[in-house]
Design a protein around this motif. Sequence first.
Motif, short mmCIF file in Angstrom:
data_model
loop_
_atom_site.label_atom_id
_atom_site.label_comp_id
_atom_site.label_asym_id
_atom_site.label_seq_id
_atom_site.Cartn_x
_atom_site.Cartn_y
_atom_site.Cartn_z
N THR A 174 -21.61 -21.52 41.66
CA THR A 174 -22.32 -21.18 40.14
C THR A 174 -21.81 -21.53 39.26
OG1 THR A 174 -24.76 -20.45 41.29
CG2 THR A 174 -23.74 -20.26 38.89
N TRP A 175 -21.52 -22.34 39.27
CA TRP A 175 -20.17 -23.19 38.15
C TRP A 175 -21.27 -22.88 36.21
CZ3 TRP A 175 -15.17 -23.73 37.38
CH2 TRP A 175 -14.65 -23.99 35.90
N ALA A 176 -20.90 -21.23 36.35
CA ALA A 176 -21.42 -21.13 35.18
C ALA A 176 -20.97 -21.63 33.46
CB ALA A 176 -21.70 -19.83 35.09
N GLU A 177 -21.85 -22.35 32.90
CA GLU A 177 -21.56 -22.82 31.42
C GLU A 177 -22.84 -21.76 30.69
OE1 GLU A 177 -20.37 -24.83 30.67
OE2 GLU A 177 -20.35 -27.10 32.86
N ALA A 178 -22.29 -21.63 29.13
CA ALA A 178 -22.56 -20.56 28.52
C ALA A 178 -24.55 -20.62 28.29
CB ALA A 178 -21.91 -20.93 26.57
N ASP A 179 -25.24 -21.74 28.26
CA ASP A 179 -26.95 -21.56 28.38
C ASP A 179 -27.14 -20.89 29.37
OD1 ASP A 179 -27.07 -22.66 26.39
OD2 ASP A 179 -26.99 -25.04 27.00
N ASP A 180 -26.09 -20.54 30.97
CA ASP A 180 -26.44 -20.04 32.17
C ASP A 180 -26.15 -19.03 31.75
OD1 ASP A 180 -26.84 -23.17 33.31
OD2 ASP A 180 -24.46 -23.14 34.08
N VAL A 181 -25.55 -18.74 30.87
CA VAL A 181 -24.83 -16.73 30.82
C VAL A 181 -25.99 -16.17 30.02
CG1 VAL A 181 -23.72 -15.45 29.95
CG2 VAL A 181 -22.81 -17.74 31.23
N LEU A 182 -26.20 -17.15 28.86
CA LEU A 182 -27.56 -16.35 27.87
C LEU A 182 -28.80 -16.94 28.53
CD1 LEU A 182 -26.09 -18.32 25.37
CD2 LEU A 182 -26.08 -16.81 25.31
N ALA A 183 -28.84 -17.82 29.43
CA ALA A 183 -30.25 -17.72 30.30
C ALA A 183 -30.68 -16.59 30.84
CB ALA A 183 -30.24 -18.89 30.96
N LEU A 184 -29.76 -15.39 31.25
CA LEU A 184 -30.12 -14.54 31.74
C LEU A 184 -29.85 -13.97 31.22
CD1 LEU A 184 -27.37 -15.02 34.75
CD2 LEU A 184 -29.69 -15.14 34.31
N LYS A 185 -30.00 -13.13 29.89
CA LYS A 185 -30.36 -12.02 28.63
C LYS A 185 -29.99 -11.07 28.94
CE LYS A 185 -35.36 -13.08 28.14
NZ LYS A 185 -34.35 -14.54 26.74
N PRO A 186 -28.04 -11.39 28.48
CA PRO A 186 -26.80 -10.11 29.55
C PRO A 186 -27.04 -9.23 27.86
CG PRO A 186 -26.21 -12.14 28.76
CD PRO A 186 -27.42 -12.46 28.52
N ASP A 187 -26.49 -8.25 28.01
CA ASP A 187 -26.14 -6.73 27.31
C ASP A 187 -24.77 -7.14 27.53
OD1 ASP A 187 -28.66 -5.72 26.77
OD2 ASP A 187 -28.54 -4.95 28.73
N ALA A 188 -23.52 -7.19 28.23
CA ALA A 188 -22.63 -7.35 28.33
C ALA A 188 -22.35 -8.89 29.36
CB ALA A 188 -21.70 -6.47 29.08
N VAL A 189 -21.11 -9.49 29.01
CA VAL A 189 -20.64 -10.51 29.72
C VAL A 189 -19.28 -10.17 30.37
CG1 VAL A 189 -20.02 -13.13 29.94
CG2 VAL A 189 -22.26 -12.05 28.52
N VAL A 190 -18.95 -10.37 31.47
CA VAL A 190 -17.33 -9.90 31.85
C VAL A 190 -16.70 -11.35 32.41
CG1 VAL A 190 -16.08 -8.28 33.39
CG2 VAL A 190 -18.30 -7.55 32.30
N ILE A 191 -15.80 -11.80 32.21
CA ILE A 191 -15.36 -12.52 32.23
C ILE A 191 -13.99 -12.64 33.31
CG2 ILE A 191 -14.10 -14.90 31.55
CD1 ILE A 191 -16.81 -14.96 30.39
N ALA A 192 -14.97 -12.83 34.18
CA ALA A 192 -13.21 -12.51 35.07
C ALA A 192 -13.10 -13.77 36.33
CB ALA A 192 -13.78 -11.39 36.66
N THR A 193 -12.50 -14.92 35.61
CA THR A 193 -12.21 -16.84 35.58
C THR A 193 -11.24 -16.95 36.32
OG1 THR A 193 -12.45 -16.96 33.83
CG2 THR A 193 -14.37 -17.75 34.29
N GLY A 194 -10.43 -15.67 36.14
CA GLY A 194 -8.85 -15.78 36.74
C GLY A 194 -8.28 -17.07 36.39
N GLY A 195 -7.70 -17.36 36.99
CA GLY A 195 -6.57 -18.75 36.62
C GLY A 195 -6.14 -19.81 37.51
N LEU A 196 -5.28 -20.87 36.62
CA LEU A 196 -5.03 -21.56 37.74
C LEU A 196 -3.77 -21.60 37.53
CD1 LEU A 196 -7.55 -24.05 37.81
CD2 LEU A 196 -7.62 -23.43 39.29
N PRO A 197 -3.07 -22.59 39.19
CA PRO A 197 -1.40 -23.11 38.82
C PRO A 197 -0.85 -23.06 37.72
CG PRO A 197 -2.61 -23.62 40.44
CD PRO A 197 -3.14 -22.70 40.40
N GLN A 198 -0.30 -23.01 36.64
CA GLN A 198 0.93 -24.02 35.92
C GLN A 198 1.88 -24.20 36.35
OE1 GLN A 198 1.88 -22.15 32.10
NE2 GLN A 198 1.68 -19.82 33.00
N ASN A 199 2.97 -25.59 36.18
CA ASN A 199 4.34 -26.39 36.07
C ASN A 199 4.53 -25.23 35.20
OD1 ASN A 199 3.00 -27.52 38.08
ND2 ASN A 199 3.26 -28.99 36.74
N PRO A 200 6.14 -25.47 36.14
CA PRO A 200 7.14 -24.59 35.19
C PRO A 200 7.92 -25.71 33.91
CG PRO A 200 8.15 -24.72 36.48
CD PRO A 200 6.60 -24.87 37.02
#
Length: 681
Positions: free
Chosen positions: A460-486
């Motif tokens: 499930t690749w969540a977009e803003a509308d997907d999250v809002l449709a769940l009527k949250p009281d709190a949203v925790v963003i724990a999406t992590g990161g992607l590798p970056q080059n030096p």
Amino acid sequence: MTSNDPLLQPYQLKHLTLKNRVMSTSHEPAYSDDGLPKERYRLYHAEKAKGGMALTMTAGSAIVSRDSPAAFGNLQAYRDEIVPWMRELVDSCHEHDCKVMIQITHLGRRTGWNKADWLPVLSASPVREPAHRSFPKIAEDWDLDRIVADYASAAQRMQAAGLDGIEFEAYGHLMDGFWSPATNHRDDDYGGSLDNRLRFTWRVIDAVRKAVGEKFIVGIRMVADEDFEKGLSKDEGVEIARRLAASGKFDFLNIIRGHIETDAALTGVIPIQGMRASPHLDFAGEVRAATKFPVFHAARISDVATARHAIAEGKLDMVGMTRAHIADPHIIKKVMEGREHEIRPCVGATYCLDRIYEGGEALCIHNAATGREATIPHVIQKADGPRKAIIVIGAGAAGLEAARVAAERGHKVTVLEASGQAGGQVRLAAQNPRRKELIGIVDWRLAELERLGVEIRYDTWAEADDVLALKPDAVVIATGGLPQNPPLEAGDNLVTSSWDIIAGAVKPAENVLVYDENGGHQGMTAAELIANAGARLELVSPERFFAPEMGGMNHVPYMRAFQEKGVRITINTRLVAVRREGNQLVATLGSDFAEGWREERRVDQVVVEHGTLPIDDLYLALKPLSKNGGAVDYERLVSGGDIFPNTHPKRGFTLFRIGDAVAARNIHAAIYDGIRFTMRI
């Protein structure tokens, strides 16, 4: 109701009744405050007492003399001020019928001269210990006289504080420095024969017994086989154990096998993940059989089944599960309540000890409450107020911990995960066969979420509308990161990330350069996998010492693999650019120290590690729609109070991000974020 579980049987040690067979052996978590066991130290041991263990041993080597300066936060048993603090600790543990002992020692050569009062380090002979790098002086007669007296005074202080007993430390310290042919080259009354090499030990125990009497419990944590050619042999070590047991002056033996003067040797005594579990258990059993005397032992006995076996088979009288209790201080309570399956596993990461030996304090890689008992609970209580809808985006370490904590607090939790399985970077790290136990961090949390009724929606690749449709009281963003080059002058598109190597998405080439500008497990893991694949490898780092984000014990298996596979290691060197020439790559190396210095390497593949950049698109999309605009009050996070400013009260939910969705850090940081932020919803 009486239990037949061997672990839950009481054990009589002299006058002392231990309610079960499980203990935490002496170790120094470096929670001391000015060398004293104040609140943090007390709460740490009291939590294990609450968790049901029979005996907690404090202090990995409380020091008896001023010229044995603390090497890693040691308690200062030579000061009278320690008595009231130890009494508080003892009283807190006794409330739960948990007995308390302490380990006392003179560190000998296992410390530094340039600490505390800058007094010279001493040992039986002037044999340097590589780990602490001091050159010890030979202990003179007046040194031994005062140190013997210091042992007796320290023991009296512990008795006055109400402790149930003490143990001497005799592996890698001053006392066994006299035992071992590797460290005792003396030609006086303290060298040569075994009788002479034991002379200091007999002086210490006699002085201590005179000071505390015959009833006070005194044991010894002792090496009974140094397991290397020039050290104390098994025959002599077991003979020492026999003599100590037969003397009538000691009450138990706490058995160690191995030597600890280097990082590599230390991991033989205290194995980390990928190494044998309970490697010295059978040996400890042999010592028990040879001495017919109470034997304690701990060395990577991390699971209840092994501990139960150790007692049931008569190998030990008391079994130490020390790192296991750093991961979960409530092991015995869970066993007693039929919740053994809920025990948080020790995954052998040894983040705890590596932090201590690098000058930090002990922290469990995946229990952020350990050492923080004053502010973070081990048992999560239900929240006051209404049940809330909490949406967690991402099922890596941070997201799983946030979901667990929110569910324990009674909230309705839904986790949205973009991939088909949970774990994130932890699952990636566990691709190294030697570190596969790390997956226990994920598996335990998944089991807990199932028990708590948390829904995880995979793929499930969540977009803003997907999250809002769940009527949250709190949203925790724990999406992590992607590798970056030096940052490179050229060739950004020619390099391969460490992630691609670890995940198996890209195979190692024949001739590889790994450039690690992070200094942790990520680059080292990629390098280890490349070396094990048979590639010719050079590992390049801009740091002035090797892999600074990783402690010495975890350094050992990487370095073993690199040396066995002929890996070339280059430090103080920066990757400047990469270009293609024919079917090869040319890596240009530079220096921070010599302007204009350049060297080139012609290779088939350049692999880079430079941490991660946050995946923050969803966070940024939701930020203007949230009550707090994504803000967190850091002062209140640390000091107490509502951490989410209600700057837009008409909006529908609180928003915050954790773990690598904020910035590249590590597993412990992700899990700490997951609990301390989510506790405040």
